[in-house]
Write a protein that holds these residues in place. Structure first.
Motif, PDB file in Angstrom:
ATOM      1  N   ARG A   3      44.814  34.646  43.225  1.00  0.00           N
ATOM      2  CA  ARG A   3      46.019  34.562  42.462  1.00  0.00           C
ATOM      3  C   ARG A   3      45.879  35.170  41.255  1.00  0.00           C
ATOM      4  N   SER A   4      46.265  36.491  40.866  1.00  0.00           N
ATOM      5  CA  SER A   4      45.930  36.969  39.712  1.00  0.00           C
ATOM      6  C   SER A   4      46.878  38.032  39.298  1.00  0.00           C
ATOM      7  N   LEU A   5      47.168  38.317  37.995  1.00  0.00           N
ATOM      8  CA  LEU A   5      47.972  39.562  37.531  1.00  0.00           C
ATOM      9  C   LEU A   5      47.181  40.671  37.250  1.00  0.00           C
ATOM     10  N   ASN A  20      47.355  48.501  42.073  1.00  0.00           N
ATOM     11  CA  ASN A  20      46.146  48.990  41.163  1.00  0.00           C
ATOM     12  C   ASN A  20      44.906  48.731  41.940  1.00  0.00           C
ATOM     13  N   ARG A  68      45.730  45.096  43.546  1.00  0.00           N
ATOM     14  CA  ARG A  68      46.771  44.292  43.098  1.00  0.00           C
ATOM     15  C   ARG A  68      47.634  44.143  44.407  1.00  0.00           C
ATOM     16  N   TRP A  69      48.127  43.381  45.044  1.00  0.00           N
ATOM     17  CA  TRP A  69      48.874  43.454  46.223  1.00  0.00           C
ATOM     18  C   TRP A  69      50.419  43.999  45.805  1.00  0.00           C
ATOM     19  N   SER A  70      50.959  43.570  44.761  1.00  0.00           N
ATOM     20  CA  SER A  70      52.217  43.705  44.390  1.00  0.00           C
ATOM     21  C   SER A  70      52.392  45.356  43.882  1.00  0.00           C
ATOM     22  N   LEU A 122      43.399  43.120  38.113  1.00  0.00           N
ATOM     23  CA  LEU A 122      42.332  43.124  39.052  1.00  0.00           C
ATOM     24  C   LEU A 122      40.949  42.473  38.557  1.00  0.00           C
ATOM     25  N   SER A 167      51.557  37.986  44.548  1.00  0.00           N
ATOM     26  CA  SER A 167      50.918  37.493  43.241  1.00  0.00           C
ATOM     27  C   SER A 167      49.358  37.495  43.443  1.00  0.00           C
ATOM     28  N   TYR A 168      48.827  38.085  44.208  1.00  0.00           N
ATOM     29  CA  TYR A 168      47.365  38.026  44.526  1.00  0.00           C
ATOM     30  C   TYR A 168      46.578  39.336  44.451  1.00  0.00           C
ATOM     31  N   VAL A 169      45.553  39.110  44.158  1.00  0.00           N
ATOM     32  CA  VAL A 169      44.602  40.336  44.126  1.00  0.00           C
ATOM     33  C   VAL A 169      43.425  40.186  45.280  1.00  0.00           C
TER      34      VAL A 169
END
Length: 124
Positions: A100-102, A57, A52-54, A104, A31-33
């Motif tokens: 912690r971000s959805l 991006n 964006r880890w997941s 960038l 859930s992290y950038v």
């Protein structure tokens, strides 16, 4: 808490390459950038790349597009910054950061966790 440890800085001639590594611990990073920032003497800290880890991006600053590549290794919980065709103006302290971000993030104020930094010096 997320702990970040950078490595891989050093002295290189113009045109050379370096790969920075940032090992993360303490949290699952899905859930992290992750961002790479740099700060040269007398200048503000700037974001040169973020991922964006997941979903992967990626953002690049215009000054490094085509020369730097950010990537991550899920198994090693590590983010990398491959820097090619280095220029003297790339000389700076480079920092890894996490938030912690959805989406960038490119502002240093948006990041919660920082590594200790690693120096990159490019000679002409």
């Amino acid at each position: 808490q997320v702990q970040l440890v950078e490595s891989g800085g050093g002295l290189v001639q113009a045109g050379g390459s370096l790969r920075l590594s940032c090992a993360a611990s303490g949290r699952t990073l899905s859930s992290y950038v992750m961002g790479w920032f740099r700060q040269a003497p007398g200048k503000e800290r700037e974001c040169v790349a973020a991922i964006r880890w997941s979903v992967g991006n990626i953002y690049y600053a215009d000054s490094v597009k085509g020369r730097f590549t950010i990537s991550r290794d899920n198994a090693k919980n590590t983010v990398y910054l491959q820097m090619n065709s280095l220029k003297p103006e790339d000389t700076a302290a480079y920092y890894c950061a996490a938030a912690r971000s959805l989406v960038l993030l490119t502002s240093q104020g948006a990041y919660d966790y920082w590594g200790q930094g690693t120096q990159v010096t490019v000679s002409s």
